[in-house]
Scaffold this motif. Sequence first.
Motif, PDB file in Angstrom:
ATOM      1  N   ARG A   1       0.861  -1.177   0.000  1.00 41.81           N
ATOM      2  CA  ARG A   1       0.000   0.000   0.000  1.00 41.81           C
ATOM      3  C   ARG A   1       0.901   1.233   0.000  1.00 41.81           C
ATOM      4  NH1 ARG A   1      -0.153  -2.424   4.992  1.00 41.81           N
ATOM      5  NH2 ARG A   1       0.552  -1.175   6.765  1.00 41.81           N
ATOM      6  N   PHE A   2       0.331   2.360  -0.324  1.00 41.88           N
ATOM      7  CA  PHE A   2       1.102   3.590  -0.376  1.00 41.88           C
ATOM      8  C   PHE A   2       1.505   4.039   1.028  1.00 41.88           C
ATOM      9  CE2 PHE A   2      -0.726   3.574  -4.528  1.00 41.88           C
ATOM     10  CZ  PHE A   2       0.146   4.294  -5.321  1.00 41.88           C
ATOM     11  N   TYR A   3       2.746   4.537   1.126  1.00 42.11           N
ATOM     12  CA  TYR A   3       3.259   5.103   2.376  1.00 42.11           C
ATOM     13  C   TYR A   3       3.260   4.068   3.498  1.00 42.11           C
ATOM     14  CZ  TYR A   3       4.628   9.719   4.236  1.00 42.11           C
ATOM     15  OH  TYR A   3       5.334  10.809   4.701  1.00 42.11           O
ATOM     16  N   ARG A   4       3.448   2.807   3.137  1.00 45.13           N
ATOM     17  CA  ARG A   4       3.474   1.743   4.143  1.00 45.13           C
ATOM     18  C   ARG A   4       4.639   1.973   5.101  1.00 45.13           C
ATOM     19  NH1 ARG A   4       4.080  -4.777   2.943  1.00 45.13           N
ATOM     20  NH2 ARG A   4       3.728  -5.479   5.083  1.00 45.13           N
ATOM     21  N   ASP A   5       4.379   1.807   6.404  1.00 50.90           N
ATOM     22  CA  ASP A   5       5.346   2.157   7.439  1.00 50.90           C
ATOM     23  C   ASP A   5       5.672   3.644   7.309  1.00 50.90           C
ATOM     24  OD1 ASP A   5       5.405  -0.544   8.195  1.00 50.90           O
ATOM     25  OD2 ASP A   5       7.007  -0.964   6.784  1.00 50.90           O
ATOM     26  N   ALA A   6       4.676   4.453   7.587  1.00 46.10           N
ATOM     27  CA  ALA A   6       4.754   5.892   7.306  1.00 46.10           C
ATOM     28  C   ALA A   6       5.966   6.556   7.937  1.00 46.10           C
ATOM     29  CB  ALA A   6       3.476   6.576   7.795  1.00 46.10           C
ATOM     30  N   ARG A   7       6.342   6.136   9.138  1.00 51.13           N
ATOM     31  CA  ARG A   7       7.457   6.800   9.818  1.00 51.13           C
ATOM     32  C   ARG A   7       8.754   6.646   9.029  1.00 51.13           C
ATOM     33  NH1 ARG A   7       8.944  11.168  11.839  1.00 51.13           N
ATOM     34  NH2 ARG A   7      10.696  11.022  13.297  1.00 51.13           N
ATOM     35  N   VAL A   8       8.926   5.539   8.340  1.00 50.88           N
ATOM     36  CA  VAL A   8      10.106   5.350   7.504  1.00 50.88           C
ATOM     37  C   VAL A   8      10.168   6.441   6.430  1.00 50.88           C
ATOM     38  CG1 VAL A   8      11.141   3.864   5.740  1.00 50.88           C
ATOM     39  CG2 VAL A   8      10.339   2.877   7.894  1.00 50.88           C
ATOM     40  N   PHE A   9       9.056   6.668   5.747  1.00 55.29           N
ATOM     41  CA  PHE A   9       9.043   7.677   4.694  1.00 55.29           C
ATOM     42  C   PHE A   9       9.168   9.087   5.271  1.00 55.29           C
ATOM     43  CE2 PHE A   9       7.141   4.112   2.355  1.00 55.29           C
ATOM     44  CZ  PHE A   9       7.934   4.151   1.218  1.00 55.29           C
ATOM     45  N   GLU A  10       8.615   9.314   6.458  1.00 59.12           N
ATOM     46  CA  GLU A  10       8.757  10.631   7.083  1.00 59.12           C
ATOM     47  C   GLU A  10      10.216  10.942   7.380  1.00 59.12           C
ATOM     48  OE1 GLU A  10       6.279  10.324  10.488  1.00 59.12           O
ATOM     49  OE2 GLU A  10       4.401  10.485   9.356  1.00 59.12           O
ATOM     50  N   VAL A  11      10.946   9.956   7.902  1.00 56.24           N
ATOM     51  CA  VAL A  11      12.359  10.174   8.225  1.00 56.24           C
ATOM     52  C   VAL A  11      13.182  10.347   6.952  1.00 56.24           C
ATOM     53  CG1 VAL A  11      14.412   9.079   9.221  1.00 56.24           C
ATOM     54  CG2 VAL A  11      12.249   9.057  10.469  1.00 56.24           C
ATOM     55  N   LEU A  12      12.874   9.561   5.923  1.00 56.00           N
ATOM     56  CA  LEU A  12      13.557   9.759   4.651  1.00 56.00           C
ATOM     57  C   LEU A  12      13.339  11.183   4.143  1.00 56.00           C
ATOM     58  CD1 LEU A  12      12.748   6.410   2.793  1.00 56.00           C
ATOM     59  CD2 LEU A  12      14.992   7.125   3.637  1.00 56.00           C
ATOM     60  N   HIS A  13      12.097  11.621   4.190  1.00 57.00           N
ATOM     61  CA  HIS A  13      11.721  12.941   3.682  1.00 57.00           C
ATOM     62  C   HIS A  13      12.368  14.066   4.488  1.00 57.00           C
ATOM     63  CE1 HIS A  13       8.225  16.075   3.441  1.00 57.00           C
ATOM     64  NE2 HIS A  13       9.228  16.430   2.669  1.00 57.00           N
ATOM     65  N   GLU A  14      12.298  13.956   5.799  1.00 56.77           N
ATOM     66  CA  GLU A  14      12.690  15.074   6.654  1.00 56.77           C
ATOM     67  C   GLU A  14      14.177  15.108   6.979  1.00 56.77           C
ATOM     68  OE1 GLU A  14      10.209  14.397  10.001  1.00 56.77           O
ATOM     69  OE2 GLU A  14       8.340  14.722   8.885  1.00 56.77           O
TER      70      GLU A  14
END
Length: 274
Positions: A74-87
Motif C-alpha cells: 500500500r502507499f506510504y506503508r510504514d509511514a514513519r520510515v518515509f517521514e524520516v527519509l523525507h525530513e
Amino acid sequence: MKDQDCAELLQWIAPRLRLRPEGFRRVRGQVCKRIGRRLVALGLTSVSAYRTRLESDPEEWAVLDALCRVTVSRFYRDARVFEVLHEELLPPLLESSPVLRVWSAGCASGEEPYTVSILFRLGLAPRYPEAGLELIATEVDAGLLERARRGCYPRGSLRELPPAWVERAFPGPGEEPCLAPGYREGLVFRREDLRTHMPQGPFQLVLCRNVAFTYFAPPLQREVLAGLVERLAPGGLLVIGAEESLPEGGVALERVAGPLPIFRVPRVPATTGG
C-alpha cells in the motif's frame, strides 16, 4: 489439502527454492490455499502426487515459486520510515547529487516506487528544484508489474498518504483513481528476479522490503545483501521491512534512524598523504 500436509510440503520445497520455512508464518494459509487450487487444476488428489509431479516436471517449480509469493502493499506503508527519509535522510543526499537514483526491489504492484515519486515531487522538489529523480522498480511477477504500469489503485490503498498528496497525485474521481502522468516520469519498471539479476548502480536509495529478508534462506539473504550494498553509493541508504533484520554474517551497515529499518553504507574515510 490438510494443514499438516501443506506444512510438510512447504518444509520440503523451501530449501529447493532457497526459501526459509519461517517466512511463511504469516501467509501460510494463503499459500496453502493457492497450492490446493493448483492440485485441483492439475487433477491431483494428494500432496505426494504433487511432489512426484515436481520431481518429473522442472517447469512446475516456476509455477510453485509464484504461488509462494504473497504480496501486501500500500502507499506510504510504514509511514514513519518515509517521514524520516523525507525530513532527515534524503535532503543531504540531494545536496550532494543533482539526481536521486533509487531502486525499489520487489516492487509488487507499484505502490512503493510511486510513493517515492510522490514524496520526491511534493516533499523534496520544492526545496531542491534543480534535482532529478531516476527510479528503477523491479518485480518478478508479470501480473503485478502490469498493475504497476497501469497505475490505478483502490482508494483504500491510499489511506496512509497525506491527504494533500492524494489530492494532487490522484486527481481523478471514482473508487480507483489513476496516478497523474507527472508522477510517472523518471520511473522504469522491469521484470527481474532479485535472486538472479540486479540493475546496475550506483543508487543513493535502495528499498528491499518484505521480500529477501522475509522469504529467502539465510545464505541467499547474504548473497542478496552483498549485491544490494555493491550497488549503493558511499553513504547510500538501504531500507528493509519493519519486521525484518539483516542476516548474520552479512555486510556490515550502520543503522541511521534509531529502531527504524534504515541502514547506511559507511563512507570510505578520506586518506591523507604522508
